[in-house]
Design an enzyme around this catalytic site. Structure first.
Site, PDB file in Angstrom:
ATOM      1  N   HIS A   9       0.852  -1.190   0.000  1.00 27.11           N
ATOM      2  CA  HIS A   9       0.000   0.000   0.000  1.00 27.11           C
ATOM      3  C   HIS A   9       0.884   1.235   0.000  1.00 27.11           C
ATOM      4  CE1 HIS A   9      -4.186   1.372   0.437  1.00 27.11           C
ATOM      5  NE2 HIS A   9      -3.626   2.471   0.908  1.00 27.11           N
ATOM      6  N   ARG A  60     -12.410  12.838   4.416  1.00 24.74           N
ATOM      7  CA  ARG A  60     -11.090  13.479   4.572  1.00 24.74           C
ATOM      8  C   ARG A  60     -10.658  14.122   3.271  1.00 24.74           C
ATOM      9  NH1 ARG A  60      -7.638   8.809   5.558  1.00 24.74           N
ATOM     10  NH2 ARG A  60      -5.915  10.260   5.646  1.00 24.74           N
ATOM     11  N   SER A 107      -6.151   4.571   8.484  1.00 29.85           N
ATOM     12  CA  SER A 107      -6.838   4.268   7.229  1.00 29.85           C
ATOM     13  C   SER A 107      -6.158   3.099   6.532  1.00 29.85           C
ATOM     14  CB  SER A 107      -6.815   5.523   6.344  1.00 29.85           C
ATOM     15  OG  SER A 107      -7.123   5.215   5.016  1.00 29.85           O
TER      16      SER A 107
HETATM   17  N1  URA Z   1      -3.966   5.590   1.485  1.00 29.75           N
HETATM   18  C1  URA Z   1      -4.981   5.244   2.305  1.00 29.75           C
HETATM   19  O1  URA Z   1      -5.561   4.179   2.178  1.00 29.75           O
HETATM   20  N2  URA Z   1      -5.339   6.109   3.263  1.00 29.75           N
HETATM   21  C2  URA Z   1      -4.727   7.279   3.447  1.00 29.75           C
HETATM   22  O2  URA Z   1      -5.102   7.999   4.333  1.00 29.75           O
HETATM   23  C3  URA Z   1      -3.667   7.651   2.586  1.00 29.75           C
HETATM   24  C4  URA Z   1      -3.298   6.774   1.600  1.00 29.75           C
END
Ligand code: URA
Length: 437
Positions: free
Chosen positions: A82, A168, A183
């Site tokens: 990620h 957000r 997150s």
């Molecule tokens: N990727 C995510 O999943 N959440 C974030 O807040 C930033 C990047």
């Protein structure tokens, strides 16, 4: 729990009781806490941060807001990657099929565009018909057949992240270490992984431009994983310039396909292979990340990951013919060239204004209800350090209207800096590696 009292306490910098955090956010999902109240709460967190106990409570409520996958029956490691978000960051598209090809399962749950950055889901949905909202049984079928599937936070998995993420994005509350960490980690902990690789972007186009803040974000996520039994490795990578030459959903899919064909810009390939190396090492498919990156390079050049990507697109309802003919991707009606006004050297390409410019052309959201135009963006973007002559192509703008194109050309004039002296020192593309060890 009185939502106003929770907001006031956070506004005034007092530590919240974990139970109040839970009740407040579950109330949001259930409709008893209203969107403006959550927006105010997020802004208070943005300013005051969170204590470790508050962050732990936030992660737990987000993680358990939906199903937590149980994938122990799969016969190999389950590793995902990620990114914390960047401009032109399309790494997941070539990376997932590449790592799956090496024998590792990649149950990837990604996000949409956030703030000035693009999101993997919006990119994938530029492929006509592609579904990122698969129901869990179908997600499992695709994952079992192709060792990879790419979906978003759903009503079933991490639904609270889906709601908070969208809010957000339109309330200026993205660049917060606890909010980003919760997150990302809540989604990833829900995926039933055996390991996670994080691409923590640093530089002016990242949410956290500063190197120390990027390190702290990486350490926070590594620790959240460790406390919950998930091995996490974070790699800092440069986001002081866009990654690759394309910014914008369909244009980034085309660039990802080029990467999967063994072509495409070197910086994109370098980041893809480095992260693949980490994933292969974590999953036991390579002795270490460097050897893993070499193995991944050979695999990418074999063309097999491209075939896997094609099958995944088909399995998720997309037009697989796009893989051979990116010309089938949505096309913007207005295409304009941005040419070098004089001879010189490209000193810097500022990612943030370019990201914002693409969002404002319709490539991202500025309001919750906005729909995205996948065709708009910028490609053929020059890299910092390139010597140029007057009239050389520095970028191509793809826009819906002439006036959008003119605005984006003005953005590029301010974002692509020419200089006759030494180029500004760019950040190393691959930076520090942070892990629990
Ligand atoms: N990727 C995510 O999943 N959440 C974030 O807040 C930033 C990047």
């Amino acid at each position: 729990m009185n939502p106003v009292r929770v907001i006031e306490a956070k506004r005034d910098g007092r530590e919240l009781d974990p139970e109040d955090i839970r009740a407040f956010l579950l109330g949001f999902l259930e409709g008893t806490v209203e969107e403006p109240q959550v927006a105010a709460f997020l802004m208070a967190v943005y300013y005051h941060g969170m204590t470790p106990a508050e962050l732990g409570a936030l992660v737990e409520v987000m993680l358990h807001s939906g199903a937590v996958l149980e994938l122990d029956h799969l016969p190999a490691a389950r590793i995902d990657k990620h990114s914390t978000g960047g401009v032109g960051d399309k790494v997941s598209l070539p990376l997932a099929p590449l790592v799956a090809e090496a024998g590792i399962y990649v149950p990837m749950m990604s996000g949409r565009g956030l703030g000035h950055t693009g999101g993997t889901l919006d990119k994938l949905e530029a492929i006509p018909g592609f579904r990122t909202d698969l129901a869990l049984p179908r997600f499992m079928e695709v994952l079992e057949a192709e060792r990879m599937a790419m979906i978003g936070q759903t009503a079933e998995i991490a639904p609270l992240d889906r709601r908070l993420y969208a809010l957000r994005s339109v309330t200026g509350t993205v660049p917060s270490i606890p909010l980003i960490a919760a997150s990302i980690m809540s989604k990833k902990l829900a995926e039933g992984l055996t390991g996670l690789v994080l691409d923590v972007k640093t530089g002016s186009g990242a949410f956290l431009a500063d190197l120390d803040a990027s390190r702290e974000l990486a350490r926070t996520m590594v620790a959240l994983g460790r406390e919950r039994g998930l091995p996490v490795v974070a790699r800092l990578t440069a986001m002081d310039r866009p990654l690759g030459q394309a910014v914008g959903n369909a244009l980034e899919v085309a660039e990802s396909l080029a990467c999967l064909r063994g072509e495409g810009p070197d910086d994109l390939r370098t980041v893809v292979l480095a992260l693949a190396g980490e994933m292969l090492a974590m999953g036991g498919a390579a002795p270490d990340a460097d050897v893993g990156a070499e193995q991944a390079g050979a695999l990418l050049d074999s063309g097999l990951p491209l075939e896997r990507f094609r099958r995944m697109v088909e399995a998720q309802g997309g037009d697989a013919a796009v893989v051979d003919d990116p010309g089938r991707l949505p096309k913007a009606p207005v295409v304009r060239e941005f040419l070098a006004p004089r001879r010189g050297r490209v000193a810097a390409v500022l990612p943030r204004p370019i990201g914002v410019g693409v969002v404002e052309m319709g490539g991202g959201r500025v309001r919750l209800a906005d729909t995205i135009d996948p065709s708009v963006g910028v490609d053929a973007l020059v890299a910092p350090g390139t010597p140029v002559d007057a009239g050389d192509l520095l970028a191509r703008v793809h826009a819906r209207t002439e006036s959008d194109a003119r605005r984006m050309l003005a953005v590029l004039e301010a974002a692509v800096l020419l200089d006759d002296g030494d180029p500004q020192r760019p950040l190393p593309l691959l930076g520090e590696r942070i892990s629990a060890g």
